[in-house]
Design a protein around this motif. Structure first.
Motif, mmCIF file in Angstrom:
data_model
loop_
_atom_site.group_PDB
_atom_site.id
_atom_site.type_symbol
_atom_site.label_atom_id
_atom_site.label_comp_id
_atom_site.label_asym_id
_atom_site.label_seq_id
_atom_site.Cartn_x
_atom_site.Cartn_y
_atom_site.Cartn_z
ATOM 1 N N CYS A 86 0.854 -1.193 0.000
ATOM 2 C CA CYS A 86 0.000 0.000 0.000
ATOM 3 C C CYS A 86 0.887 1.240 0.000
ATOM 4 O O CYS A 86 1.665 1.454 0.930
ATOM 5 N N LEU A 87 0.763 2.064 -1.039
ATOM 6 C CA LEU A 87 1.597 3.254 -1.174
ATOM 7 C C LEU A 87 0.939 4.505 -0.615
ATOM 8 O O LEU A 87 1.604 5.362 -0.037
ATOM 9 N N PHE A 88 -0.366 4.628 -0.816
ATOM 10 C CA PHE A 88 -1.114 5.803 -0.354
ATOM 11 C C PHE A 88 -2.453 5.365 0.222
ATOM 12 O O PHE A 88 -3.078 4.419 -0.269
ATOM 13 N N THR A 89 -2.885 6.074 1.257
ATOM 14 C CA THR A 89 -4.246 5.943 1.790
ATOM 15 C C THR A 89 -4.885 7.323 1.764
ATOM 16 O O THR A 89 -4.293 8.295 2.233
ATOM 17 N N PHE A 90 -6.084 7.407 1.213
ATOM 18 C CA PHE A 90 -6.781 8.679 1.102
ATOM 19 C C PHE A 90 -8.064 8.625 1.934
ATOM 20 O O PHE A 90 -9.062 8.047 1.500
ATOM 21 N N PRO A 91 -8.056 9.201 3.130
ATOM 22 C CA PRO A 91 -9.266 9.194 3.968
ATOM 23 C C PRO A 91 -10.376 10.044 3.350
ATOM 24 O O PRO A 91 -10.120 11.120 2.805
ATOM 25 N N HIS A 92 -11.597 9.557 3.426
ATOM 26 C CA HIS A 92 -12.784 10.289 3.007
ATOM 27 C C HIS A 92 -13.750 10.359 4.187
ATOM 28 O O HIS A 92 -13.517 9.725 5.228
ATOM 29 N N LYS A 93 -14.850 11.081 4.023
ATOM 30 C CA LYS A 93 -15.825 11.217 5.093
ATOM 31 C C LYS A 93 -17.054 10.348 4.876
ATOM 32 O O LYS A 93 -17.994 10.391 5.678
ATOM 33 N N HIS A 94 -17.064 9.577 3.804
ATOM 34 C CA HIS A 94 -18.171 8.655 3.545
ATOM 35 C C HIS A 94 -17.664 7.567 2.594
ATOM 36 O O HIS A 94 -16.492 7.541 2.228
ATOM 37 N N ILE A 95 -18.572 6.690 2.182
ATOM 38 C CA ILE A 95 -18.216 5.569 1.314
ATOM 39 C C ILE A 95 -17.641 6.075 -0.011
ATOM 40 O O ILE A 95 -18.190 6.991 -0.630
ATOM 41 N N VAL A 96 -16.538 5.471 -0.447
ATOM 42 C CA VAL A 96 -15.925 5.798 -1.731
ATOM 43 C C VAL A 96 -16.377 4.740 -2.740
ATOM 44 O O VAL A 96 -16.164 3.546 -2.538
ATOM 45 N N LYS A 97 -17.017 5.187 -3.818
ATOM 46 C CA LYS A 97 -17.631 4.260 -4.772
ATOM 47 C C LYS A 97 -16.799 4.038 -6.029
ATOM 48 O O LYS A 97 -16.955 3.014 -6.706
ATOM 49 N N THR A 98 -15.927 5.005 -6.368
ATOM 50 C CA THR A 98 -15.275 4.933 -7.674
ATOM 51 C C THR A 98 -13.958 5.692 -7.665
ATOM 52 O O THR A 98 -13.750 6.597 -6.845
ATOM 53 N N LEU A 99 -13.070 5.314 -8.576
ATOM 54 C CA LEU A 99 -11.820 6.041 -8.771
ATOM 55 C C LEU A 99 -11.252 5.709 -10.141
ATOM 56 O O LEU A 99 -11.644 4.759 -10.779
ATOM 57 N N ASP A 100 -10.296 6.545 -10.584
ATOM 58 C CA ASP A 100 -9.608 6.273 -11.843
ATOM 59 C C ASP A 100 -8.302 7.062 -11.882
ATOM 60 O O ASP A 100 -8.188 8.133 -11.277
ATOM 61 N N PHE A 101 -7.320 6.515 -12.602
ATOM 62 C CA PHE A 101 -6.023 7.162 -12.771
ATOM 63 C C PHE A 101 -6.039 8.061 -14.003
ATOM 64 O O PHE A 101 -6.717 7.779 -14.995
ATOM 65 N N SER A 102 -5.234 9.124 -13.946
ATOM 66 C CA SER A 102 -5.033 9.961 -15.128
ATOM 67 C C SER A 102 -4.203 9.193 -16.155
ATOM 68 O O SER A 102 -3.513 8.224 -15.805
ATOM 69 N N PRO A 103 -4.230 9.588 -17.419
ATOM 70 C CA PRO A 103 -3.472 8.865 -18.456
ATOM 71 C C PRO A 103 -1.980 8.783 -18.178
ATOM 72 O O PRO A 103 -1.331 7.813 -18.578
ATOM 73 N N ASN A 104 -1.425 9.793 -17.486
ATOM 74 C CA ASN A 104 0.011 9.760 -17.169
ATOM 75 C C ASN A 104 0.304 9.175 -15.787
ATOM 76 O O ASN A 104 1.455 9.180 -15.339
#
Length: 246
Positions: free
Chosen positions: A83-101
């Motif tokens: 695990c390289l990064f953890t990003f805390p949120h304040k509610h359920i995280v449903k989706t994500l995506d990386f940029s092309p670079n």
């Protein structure tokens, strides 16, 4: 068994040959990486304490991202599983995506905020909590869940919501983020995929799957092609999208 929330196929060139990986997000909290040709298990990204709603590989398959019901998103080393990064949120995280670079990560969920993280920056606490680049509310008033986000162009992220709106956000290259275009479907968007090879955006909402041509003119943001009624529950639509997009 637990429901399978998302699948992604990612093809790369390895030693002059094409290799395709398959990542899966599952409510058992254990997203997995497999060889898509043989089905052989490669590894599990273990650490989330809630259901994993989304799992994505970056374009080179060096990084994996996961979005979870434990109010966090994570970025993993696609080779070692660390695990390289953890990003805390304040509610359920449903989706994500990386940029092309692969420099940025977009996340969305129940908060209704499209967050952009810069993966090249580290916070002042010197831990693995990543640095947020910007956070964009989807509406001025009311509550909207971001159900899917897709990084379309270098500077544009498409965020689909529970209100049936598909919003195009320019998140890079200007002083502040801007809404540059919006599409509308007649129900909550439950799934959305973009195929770079065909230029087709596929959207599952209500009881329909709709297709948009993203290469045609219309200020460069795509035009509606066709929609098809689907006599199935949308937990099954993922199988259809994988066949169409991949």
């Amino acid at each position: 068994t637990r429901p399978l929330a998302e699948l992604q196929f990612q093809s790369i060139e390895e030693d002059g040959k094409q290799r395709t990986f398959l990542v899966s997000a599952c409510h058992d909290k254990m997203p997995m990486l497999r060889d898509a040709t043989s089905g052989d298990w490669i590894g599990t990204f273990a650490g989330h304490k809630g259901a994993v709603w989304c799992c994505r590989l970056d374009p080179m398959a060096y990084l994996a991202g996961t979005a979870s019901g434990d109010f966090s998103a994570r970025v993993w080393d696609g080779i070692t599983g660390e695990c390289l990064f953890t990003f805390p949120h304040k509610h359920i995280v449903k989706t994500l995506d990386f940029s092309p670079n692969s420099r940025y990560l977009a996340t969305g969920g129940r908060e209704g905020l499209l967050r952009i993280y810069d993966l090249t920056q580290q916070n002042d606490q010197n831990n693995n909590n990543g640095v947020i680049f910007c956070a964009i509310p989807q509406v001025v008033q009311g509550d909207v869940t971001i159900t899917k986000c897709v990084w379309w162009k270098d500077e544009i992220v498409i965020a689909a919501g529970s209100d049936g709106a598909i919003r195009y956000w320019r998140v890079l290259g200007h002083a502040s983020p801007a809404l540059v275009h919006e599409l509308k479907v007649d129900a909550e968007v439950r799934d959305m995929e973009f195929s770079a090879s065909t230029g087709i955006l596929t959207v599952a909402a209500g009881n329909k799957v709709s297709f948009f041509d993203m290469k045609s003119n219309n200020d460069g943001y795509g035009i509606f092609l066709k929609s098809f009624p689907m006599p199935i529950h949308f937990r099954e639509v993922r199988r259809v999208l994988c066949c169409v997009v991949c």
